[in-house]
Design an enzyme around this catalytic site. Structure first.
Site, PDB file in Angstrom:
ATOM      1  N   LYS A 122      19.245  59.942  70.120  1.00 21.32           N
ATOM      2  CA  LYS A 122      18.504  60.680  69.093  1.00 21.32           C
ATOM      3  C   LYS A 122      17.133  60.032  68.845  1.00 21.32           C
ATOM      4  O   LYS A 122      16.875  58.907  69.301  1.00 21.32           O
ATOM      5  CB  LYS A 122      19.344  60.719  67.811  1.00 21.32           C
ATOM      6  CG  LYS A 122      20.671  61.508  67.945  1.00 21.32           C
ATOM      7  CD  LYS A 122      21.519  61.368  66.681  1.00 21.32           C
ATOM      8  CE  LYS A 122      22.800  62.173  66.740  1.00 21.32           C
ATOM      9  NZ  LYS A 122      23.636  61.976  65.514  1.00 21.32           N
ATOM     10  N   TYR A 154      23.631  72.026  67.061  1.00 25.36           N
ATOM     11  CA  TYR A 154      24.590  71.667  66.002  1.00 25.36           C
ATOM     12  C   TYR A 154      25.151  72.903  65.299  1.00 25.36           C
ATOM     13  O   TYR A 154      25.579  72.809  64.138  1.00 25.36           O
ATOM     14  CB  TYR A 154      23.926  70.736  64.992  1.00 25.36           C
ATOM     15  CG  TYR A 154      23.860  69.290  65.452  1.00 25.36           C
ATOM     16  CD1 TYR A 154      25.023  68.576  65.763  1.00 25.36           C
ATOM     17  CD2 TYR A 154      22.640  68.620  65.552  1.00 25.36           C
ATOM     18  CE1 TYR A 154      24.977  67.248  66.177  1.00 25.36           C
ATOM     19  CE2 TYR A 154      22.583  67.282  65.963  1.00 25.36           C
ATOM     20  CZ  TYR A 154      23.759  66.607  66.259  1.00 25.36           C
ATOM     21  OH  TYR A 154      23.703  65.292  66.658  1.00 25.36           O
ATOM     22  N   ASN A 178      22.251  57.647  63.090  1.00 24.32           N
ATOM     23  CA  ASN A 178      23.278  56.979  63.898  1.00 24.32           C
ATOM     24  C   ASN A 178      23.014  57.020  65.401  1.00 24.32           C
ATOM     25  O   ASN A 178      23.918  56.841  66.205  1.00 24.32           O
ATOM     26  CB  ASN A 178      24.684  57.475  63.525  1.00 24.32           C
ATOM     27  CG  ASN A 178      24.893  58.938  63.822  1.00 24.32           C
ATOM     28  OD1 ASN A 178      23.981  59.632  64.260  1.00 24.32           O
ATOM     29  ND2 ASN A 178      26.103  59.419  63.596  1.00 24.32           N
ATOM     30  N   HIS A 185      24.321  60.897  70.207  1.00 24.58           N
ATOM     31  CA  HIS A 185      25.267  62.017  70.185  1.00 24.58           C
ATOM     32  C   HIS A 185      26.118  61.983  71.445  1.00 24.58           C
ATOM     33  O   HIS A 185      25.616  61.645  72.517  1.00 24.58           O
ATOM     34  CB  HIS A 185      24.503  63.357  70.150  1.00 24.58           C
ATOM     35  CG  HIS A 185      25.384  64.531  70.452  1.00 24.58           C
ATOM     36  ND1 HIS A 185      26.157  65.140  69.486  1.00 24.58           N
ATOM     37  CD2 HIS A 185      25.676  65.163  71.614  1.00 24.58           C
ATOM     38  CE1 HIS A 185      26.864  66.116  70.047  1.00 24.58           C
ATOM     39  NE2 HIS A 185      26.589  66.144  71.339  1.00 24.58           N
ATOM     40  N   GLU A 218      27.480  72.163  75.718  1.00 26.62           N
ATOM     41  CA  GLU A 218      26.261  71.372  75.503  1.00 26.62           C
ATOM     42  C   GLU A 218      25.520  71.104  76.813  1.00 26.62           C
ATOM     43  O   GLU A 218      24.287  71.177  76.867  1.00 26.62           O
ATOM     44  CB  GLU A 218      26.610  70.063  74.785  1.00 26.62           C
ATOM     45  CG  GLU A 218      27.043  70.326  73.335  1.00 26.62           C
ATOM     46  CD  GLU A 218      27.676  69.118  72.649  1.00 26.62           C
ATOM     47  OE1 GLU A 218      27.734  68.022  73.250  1.00 26.62           O
ATOM     48  OE2 GLU A 218      28.123  69.277  71.489  1.00 26.62           O
TER      49      GLU A 218
HETATM   50  N1  UDP Z   1      26.216  63.627  59.844  1.00 30.88           N
HETATM   51  C1  UDP Z   1      25.673  63.258  58.621  1.00 30.88           C
HETATM   52  N2  UDP Z   1      26.498  63.229  57.522  1.00 30.88           N
HETATM   53  C2  UDP Z   1      27.815  63.519  57.586  1.00 30.88           C
HETATM   54  C3  UDP Z   1      28.364  63.865  58.838  1.00 30.88           C
HETATM   55  C4  UDP Z   1      27.540  63.908  59.937  1.00 30.88           C
HETATM   56  O1  UDP Z   1      24.478  62.989  58.521  1.00 30.88           O
HETATM   57  O2  UDP Z   1      28.505  63.467  56.562  1.00 30.88           O
HETATM   58  C5  UDP Z   1      25.351  63.685  61.018  1.00 30.88           C
HETATM   59  C6  UDP Z   1      25.492  62.450  61.914  1.00 30.88           C
HETATM   60  O3  UDP Z   1      24.203  62.130  62.438  1.00 30.88           O
HETATM   61  C7  UDP Z   1      26.431  62.940  63.011  1.00 30.88           C
HETATM   62  C8  UDP Z   1      25.991  64.391  63.141  1.00 30.88           C
HETATM   63  O4  UDP Z   1      25.710  64.804  61.810  1.00 30.88           O
HETATM   64  O5  UDP Z   1      26.286  62.178  64.208  1.00 30.88           O
HETATM   65  C9  UDP Z   1      27.009  65.308  63.740  1.00 30.88           C
HETATM   66  O6  UDP Z   1      28.216  65.212  63.012  1.00 30.88           O
HETATM   67  P1  UDP Z   1      29.620  65.106  63.765  1.00 30.88           P
HETATM   68  O7  UDP Z   1      30.676  65.238  62.745  1.00 30.88           O
HETATM   69  O8  UDP Z   1      29.648  66.051  64.920  1.00 30.88           O
HETATM   70  O9  UDP Z   1      29.620  63.570  64.289  1.00 30.88           O
HETATM   71  P2  UDP Z   1      29.478  62.959  65.769  1.00 30.88           P
HETATM   72  O10 UDP Z   1      30.154  63.909  66.713  1.00 30.88           O
HETATM   73  O11 UDP Z   1      28.001  62.807  66.063  1.00 30.88           O
HETATM   74  O12 UDP Z   1      30.162  61.611  65.707  1.00 30.88           O
HETATM   75 MG    MG Z   2      29.941  65.942  66.933  1.00 33.78          MG
END
Ligand code: UDP
Ligand code: MG
Length: 161
Positions: A20, A60, A123, A126, A137
């Site tokens: 990211k 997303y 974080n 992805h 994707e």
């Molecule tokens: N995210 C966030 N707050 C939350 C949950 C998710 O900012 O409470 C963001 C975070 O950057 C995350 C992304 O949204 O990586 C996508 O969420 P997902 O649940 O798909 O997590 P991932 O698959 O990236 O672990």
């Molecule tokens: Mg995810």
């Protein structure tokens, strides 16, 4: 050969991984690529792209009803991302293990998020969360002719057959 999104459950399983904009800005590209490479996975797609907010929202789409969605879209479209496709046995699940938990506060030390970031909204990486999302994707981000279906010269030192 396999479709450009790979064949889940085989050595040609493929996953979509994106560094990211925070990971790019913080100079973590080489380290993150090295972790996947040293594990033994094979890079089959790679490009630097600055996503539009529309494209970020499409990526997303599953999360569009969540309260953090607008901030997530702005974050993801705030700079260039390194878009990659990695291949190998169980690469989707193992890739998620290399990445670590969504909340960096819960991510184990030794994982990418556990080692390099602090909060969910920054974080750094992805990864596809299953075979269906990997297919979706990879197809969203890469054209068929942007994936290199190649055989590694060290394949036999990574797999028994
Ligand atoms: N995210 C966030 N707050 C939350 C949950 C998710 O900012 O409470 C963001 C975070 O950057 C995350 C992304 O949204 O990586 C996508 O969420 P997902 O649940 O798909 O997590 P991932 O698959 O990236 O672990
Ligand atoms: Mg995810």
């Amino acid at each position: 050969s396999v479709p450009h999104y790979g064949a889940a459950g085989t050595q040609k399983e493929r996953t979509f991984i994106a560094i990211k904009p925070d990971g790019v800005n913080r100079g973590l590209i080489a380290d993150i690529i090295a972790r996947f490479e040293k594990k033994g996975f094979k890079l089959v797609g790679l490009k630097l792209v600055h996503p539009t907010e529309d494209f970020a929202a499409e990526h997303y789409d599953d999360l569009k009803a969540r309260p953090f969605f607008p901030a997530l879209v702005k974050y993801f479209a705030s700079g260039p991302v390194v878009a990659m496709v990695w291949e190998g046995k169980d690469v989707i699940l193992t890739g998620r293990k290399l990445i670590g938990a969504t909340n960096p506060a819960d991510a184990a030390v030794g994982t990418i998020r556990g080692d390099y970031c602090i909060i969910m909204g920054r974080n750094i990486i992805h990864g596809s969360d299953g075979a269906d999302s990997a297919k979706h994707e990879i197809s969203l981000w890469f054209k068929e002719n942007e994936i290199a279906d190649w055989e590694s010269a060290v394949h036999k030192w990574t797999y028994e057959k």
